[in-house]
Design a protein around this motif. Structure first.
Motif, PDB file in Angstrom:
ATOM      1  N   TRP A  11       0.824  -1.213   0.000  1.00 49.05           N
ATOM      2  CA  TRP A  11       0.000   0.000   0.000  1.00 49.05           C
ATOM      3  C   TRP A  11       0.855   1.259   0.000  1.00 49.05           C
ATOM      4  O   TRP A  11       0.497   2.254  -0.630  1.00 49.05           O
TER       5      TRP A  11
ATOM      6  N   PHE B 104       0.531   2.752  -3.843  1.00 43.92           N
ATOM      7  CA  PHE B 104      -0.401   3.877  -3.813  1.00 43.92           C
ATOM      8  C   PHE B 104       0.146   5.085  -3.067  1.00 43.92           C
ATOM      9  O   PHE B 104      -0.607   5.992  -2.731  1.00 43.92           O
TER      10      PHE B 104
ATOM     11  N   ILE C 120      -4.198   7.098   2.201  1.00 47.99           N
ATOM     12  CA  ILE C 120      -3.924   7.359   0.788  1.00 47.99           C
ATOM     13  C   ILE C 120      -4.677   8.623   0.409  1.00 47.99           C
ATOM     14  O   ILE C 120      -5.910   8.665   0.470  1.00 47.99           O
TER      15      ILE C 120
ATOM     16  N   ILE D 114     -10.361   2.243  -6.220  1.00 48.78           N
ATOM     17  CA  ILE D 114      -9.651   3.470  -5.878  1.00 48.78           C
ATOM     18  C   ILE D 114      -9.528   4.324  -7.134  1.00 48.78           C
ATOM     19  O   ILE D 114      -8.957   3.884  -8.136  1.00 48.78           O
TER      20      ILE D 114
ATOM     21  N   VAL E  44      -7.811   6.991  -9.177  1.00 44.65           N
ATOM     22  CA  VAL E  44      -6.419   7.445  -9.168  1.00 44.65           C
ATOM     23  C   VAL E  44      -6.194   8.742  -9.933  1.00 44.65           C
ATOM     24  O   VAL E  44      -5.074   9.236  -9.983  1.00 44.65           O
TER      25      VAL E  44
ATOM     26  N   LYS F 105      -2.990   7.581 -15.358  1.00 46.32           N
ATOM     27  CA  LYS F 105      -2.538   6.987 -14.095  1.00 46.32           C
ATOM     28  C   LYS F 105      -2.968   5.528 -13.987  1.00 46.32           C
ATOM     29  O   LYS F 105      -2.228   4.699 -13.470  1.00 46.32           O
ATOM     30  N   VAL F 106      -4.167   5.223 -14.471  1.00 46.71           N
ATOM     31  CA  VAL F 106      -4.597   3.822 -14.510  1.00 46.71           C
ATOM     32  C   VAL F 106      -3.616   3.019 -15.358  1.00 46.71           C
ATOM     33  O   VAL F 106      -3.154   1.944 -14.953  1.00 46.71           O
TER      34      VAL F 106
ATOM     35  N   LEU G  60      -0.203   2.569 -13.488  1.00 43.39           N
ATOM     36  CA  LEU G  60      -0.295   1.602 -12.388  1.00 43.39           C
ATOM     37  C   LEU G  60      -0.496   0.189 -12.924  1.00 43.39           C
ATOM     38  O   LEU G  60       0.048  -0.772 -12.372  1.00 43.39           O
TER      39      LEU G  60
ATOM     40  N   GLU H 134     -10.882   1.304 -16.143  1.00 41.42           N
ATOM     41  CA  GLU H 134     -10.322   0.645 -14.980  1.00 41.42           C
ATOM     42  C   GLU H 134      -9.362  -0.472 -15.362  1.00 41.42           C
ATOM     43  O   GLU H 134      -9.372  -0.968 -16.489  1.00 41.42           O
TER      44      GLU H 134
ATOM     45  N   ILE I  48      -8.481  -0.115  -9.999  1.00 43.44           N
ATOM     46  CA  ILE I  48      -7.936   1.232 -10.100  1.00 43.44           C
ATOM     47  C   ILE I  48      -8.674   1.897 -11.246  1.00 43.44           C
ATOM     48  O   ILE I  48      -8.664   1.419 -12.365  1.00 43.44           O
TER      49      ILE I  48
END
Length: 127
Positions: free
Chosen positions: A20, A24, A47, A78, A80, A85-86, A89, A112, A125
């Motif tokens: 975590w 994140f 977060i 979550i 983001v 950003k998805v 990640l 997602e 995400i």
């Protein structure tokens, strides 16, 4: 109202904490070890401004089998902050072998990807 925090039992407290924080960019408190509940230990991970997760462990926890076909919580989603950003990640998750479902736009319009934590719990995400 708002959700104060989400609690997660784990048999891998240190690995979960590292996940975590690393994945994140979570802020984590010092480890709490109960003096009255033998073996109980926990961390709170924050977060951003709105997400708090309590990671908890104690001796004797059994391993679950997370999937989408049982009663109870299925996943944590979550947001983001955007599709880019998805994608980033998801690339990191793929490199670590924890990507479950690559980025896509769902039928209900979410962009997602789905990853799993060290215990196999599912995390969406979303943009």
């Amino acid at each position: 109202m708002k959700v104060a925090h989400i609690a997660l039992w784990t048999r891998q407290l240190e690995q979960q904490a590292r996940f975590w924080v690393d994945f994140f960019a979570g802020d984590i408190n010092d480890k709490y070890c109960s003096r009255t509940n033998h073996g109980f230990a926990s961390y709170f991970v924050k977060i951003g401004d709105n997400i708090a997760i309590e990671l908890m462990t104690k001796p004797g926890l059994s391993a679950g089998t997370p999937d989408n076909n049982h009663t109870g919580w299925v996943h944590l989603a979550i947001a983001v902050g955007g599709a880019e950003k998805v994608d980033l990640l998801a690339q990191r998750a793929d490199a670590q072998g924890i990507l479950v479902s690559p980025p896509r736009t769902t039928g209900d319009g979410y962009y997602e990807a789905v990853i799993k934590d060290p215990d196999g719990n599912l995390i969406e995400i979303v943009a």
